[in-house]
Design a protein around this motif. Structure first.
Motif, mmCIF file in Angstrom:
data_model
loop_
_atom_site.group_PDB
_atom_site.id
_atom_site.type_symbol
_atom_site.label_atom_id
_atom_site.label_comp_id
_atom_site.label_asym_id
_atom_site.label_seq_id
_atom_site.Cartn_x
_atom_site.Cartn_y
_atom_site.Cartn_z
ATOM 1 N N ILE A 1 -0.508 2.753 3.409
ATOM 2 C CA ILE A 1 -0.006 1.428 3.046
ATOM 3 C C ILE A 1 -0.910 0.805 1.986
ATOM 4 N N GLY A 2 -2.220 0.902 2.186
ATOM 5 C CA GLY A 2 -3.164 0.339 1.211
ATOM 6 C C GLY A 2 -2.995 0.953 -0.165
ATOM 7 N N LEU A 3 -2.912 2.270 -0.222
ATOM 8 C CA LEU A 3 -2.738 2.946 -1.514
ATOM 9 C C LEU A 3 -1.321 2.729 -2.058
ATOM 10 N N GLY A 4 -0.355 2.578 -1.157
ATOM 11 C CA GLY A 4 1.015 2.291 -1.577
ATOM 12 C C GLY A 4 1.117 0.954 -2.302
ATOM 13 N N THR A 5 0.302 -0.013 -1.895
ATOM 14 C CA THR A 5 0.321 -1.301 -2.591
ATOM 15 C C THR A 5 -0.206 -1.171 -4.016
ATOM 16 N N VAL A 6 -1.135 -0.253 -4.211
ATOM 17 C CA VAL A 6 -1.651 -0.008 -5.569
ATOM 18 C C VAL A 6 -0.525 0.552 -6.437
ATOM 19 N N LEU A 7 0.184 1.543 -5.909
ATOM 20 C CA LEU A 7 1.298 2.134 -6.649
ATOM 21 C C LEU A 7 2.419 1.128 -6.890
ATOM 22 N N MET A 8 2.756 0.360 -5.867
ATOM 23 C CA MET A 8 3.819 -0.624 -6.004
ATOM 24 C C MET A 8 3.467 -1.659 -7.075
ATOM 25 N N THR A 9 2.210 -2.089 -7.087
ATOM 26 C CA THR A 9 1.758 -3.046 -8.098
ATOM 27 C C THR A 9 1.946 -2.485 -9.498
ATOM 28 N N ASP A 10 1.592 -1.222 -9.658
ATOM 29 C CA ASP A 10 1.684 -0.589 -10.973
ATOM 30 C C ASP A 10 3.139 -0.320 -11.374
ATOM 31 N N ILE A 11 3.896 0.285 -10.485
ATOM 32 C CA ILE A 11 5.273 0.673 -10.798
ATOM 33 C C ILE A 11 6.166 -0.548 -11.027
ATOM 34 N N LEU A 12 6.035 -1.558 -10.164
ATOM 35 C CA LEU A 12 6.896 -2.738 -10.259
ATOM 36 C C LEU A 12 6.291 -3.847 -11.120
ATOM 37 N N ARG A 13 5.123 -3.576 -11.662
ATOM 38 C CA ARG A 13 4.427 -4.546 -12.516
ATOM 39 C C ARG A 13 4.273 -5.907 -11.828
ATOM 40 N N LEU A 14 3.751 -5.842 -10.591
ATOM 41 C CA LEU A 14 3.507 -7.053 -9.830
ATOM 42 C C LEU A 14 2.126 -7.612 -10.172
ATOM 43 N N ASP A 15 1.957 -8.891 -9.964
ATOM 44 C CA ASP A 15 0.675 -9.548 -10.185
ATOM 45 C C ASP A 15 0.109 -9.980 -8.836
ATOM 46 N N PRO A 16 -0.762 -9.159 -8.234
ATOM 47 C CA PRO A 16 -1.302 -9.510 -6.921
ATOM 48 C C PRO A 16 -2.311 -10.653 -7.014
ATOM 49 N N CYS A 17 -2.319 -11.489 -5.991
ATOM 50 C CA CYS A 17 -3.255 -12.604 -5.923
ATOM 51 C C CYS A 17 -4.510 -12.177 -5.155
ATOM 52 N N HIS A 18 -5.432 -13.107 -5.003
ATOM 53 C CA HIS A 18 -6.674 -12.815 -4.276
ATOM 54 C C HIS A 18 -6.397 -12.436 -2.822
ATOM 55 N N LEU A 19 -5.461 -13.148 -2.195
ATOM 56 C CA LEU A 19 -5.148 -12.829 -0.802
ATOM 57 C C LEU A 19 -4.454 -11.477 -0.681
ATOM 58 N N CYS A 20 -3.608 -11.140 -1.654
ATOM 59 C CA CYS A 20 -2.958 -9.814 -1.666
ATOM 60 C C CYS A 20 -4.009 -8.709 -1.753
ATOM 61 N N ARG B 1 -15.450 -10.055 -7.645
ATOM 62 C CA ARG B 1 -16.504 -9.032 -7.822
ATOM 63 C C ARG B 1 -15.933 -7.629 -7.718
ATOM 64 N N LEU B 2 -15.061 -7.431 -6.735
ATOM 65 C CA LEU B 2 -14.427 -6.117 -6.595
ATOM 66 C C LEU B 2 -13.564 -5.801 -7.811
ATOM 67 N N GLY B 3 -12.878 -6.811 -8.336
ATOM 68 C CA GLY B 3 -12.049 -6.630 -9.521
ATOM 69 C C GLY B 3 -12.854 -6.222 -10.738
ATOM 70 N N GLU B 4 -14.095 -6.704 -10.818
ATOM 71 C CA GLU B 4 -14.976 -6.302 -11.919
ATOM 72 C C GLU B 4 -15.402 -4.846 -11.763
ATOM 73 N N LEU B 5 -15.610 -4.419 -10.518
ATOM 74 C CA LEU B 5 -16.062 -3.044 -10.255
ATOM 75 C C LEU B 5 -14.937 -2.021 -10.370
ATOM 76 N N ALA B 6 -13.765 -2.359 -9.842
ATOM 77 C CA ALA B 6 -12.631 -1.423 -9.840
ATOM 78 C C ALA B 6 -11.344 -2.191 -10.121
ATOM 79 N N PRO B 7 -11.096 -2.525 -11.395
ATOM 80 C CA PRO B 7 -9.934 -3.353 -11.726
ATOM 81 C C PRO B 7 -8.589 -2.735 -11.341
ATOM 82 N N SER B 8 -8.465 -1.426 -11.382
ATOM 83 C CA SER B 8 -7.172 -0.816 -11.053
ATOM 84 C C SER B 8 -6.831 -0.991 -9.572
ATOM 85 N N LEU B 9 -7.819 -1.222 -8.734
ATOM 86 C CA LEU B 9 -7.580 -1.421 -7.307
ATOM 87 C C LEU B 9 -7.613 -2.893 -6.897
#
Length: 179
Positions: free
Chosen positions: A20-39, A114-122
């Protein structure tokens, strides 16, 4: 009746939550979603939950590590459910009244940045928590996240109970002399 092997339960939980966690990464990329901090925080908690479940799967022979991994997994699932419930509540408010984009960032926002700076794709947060435009079967992704974390909390509690029963049975077998 034979009891379910606890390591199998933990392995299913690890695979499911990591998927599920990795699926959200794919879904964000494929559907071009903009996840928020809580997401992003929920994504992180789902991946942490998968890691803890794997740790529990590998430690089902020993009571203390099994209890530690299981307890941390339950707490992580509950934290994820609480975060998803909070985001769902934000999305129910009238547009523009409440948002996660406050003047002063909270601990979650700072941590995710901070995590976004380290691994922006995730972990790069580019959206707003009150955005509920994308729905699946009438539910927002925050709603689905709440459902997934709730199921994970119940399954994790059950797996921990099975693990503790299993270690108690092993201890009793070792202590009880065979006649």
């Amino acid at each position: 009746m034979a009891s379910t092997q606890p390591w199998r339960l933990w392995l299913v939980l690890a695979a499911g939550t990591t998927g599920i966690g990795l699926g959200t990464v794919l879904m964000t990329d494929i559907l071009r979603l903009d996840p928020c901090h809580l997401c992003i925080f929920q994504r992180l908690l789902m991946l942490v939950l998968g890691t803890l479940a794997m740790g529990a799967a590998l430690s089902t022979k020993w009571r203390a590590p099994s209890l530690a991994f299981g307890t941390l997994a339950i707490l992580t699932a509950l934290a994820g459910a609480a975060t998803a419930a909070h985001q769902s509540w934000i999305q129910l408010q009238p547009v523009g009244e409440i948002s996660c984009a406050a003047a002063q960032p909270g601990l979650i926002e700072i941590f995710v940045e901070r995590l976004g700076e380290l691994a922006p794709s995730l972990f790069l947060a580019t959206g707003f928590c009150d955005d509920d435009d994308f729905r699946i079967l009438g539910l927002t992704l925050a709603n689905w996240s709440f459902v997934c974390f709730g199921i994970a909390a119940i399954a994790t509690s059950w797996a921990l109970r099975q693990s503790l029963r299993h270690t108690d049975a092993r201890a009793a077998a070792i202590i009880t002399p065979k006649v």
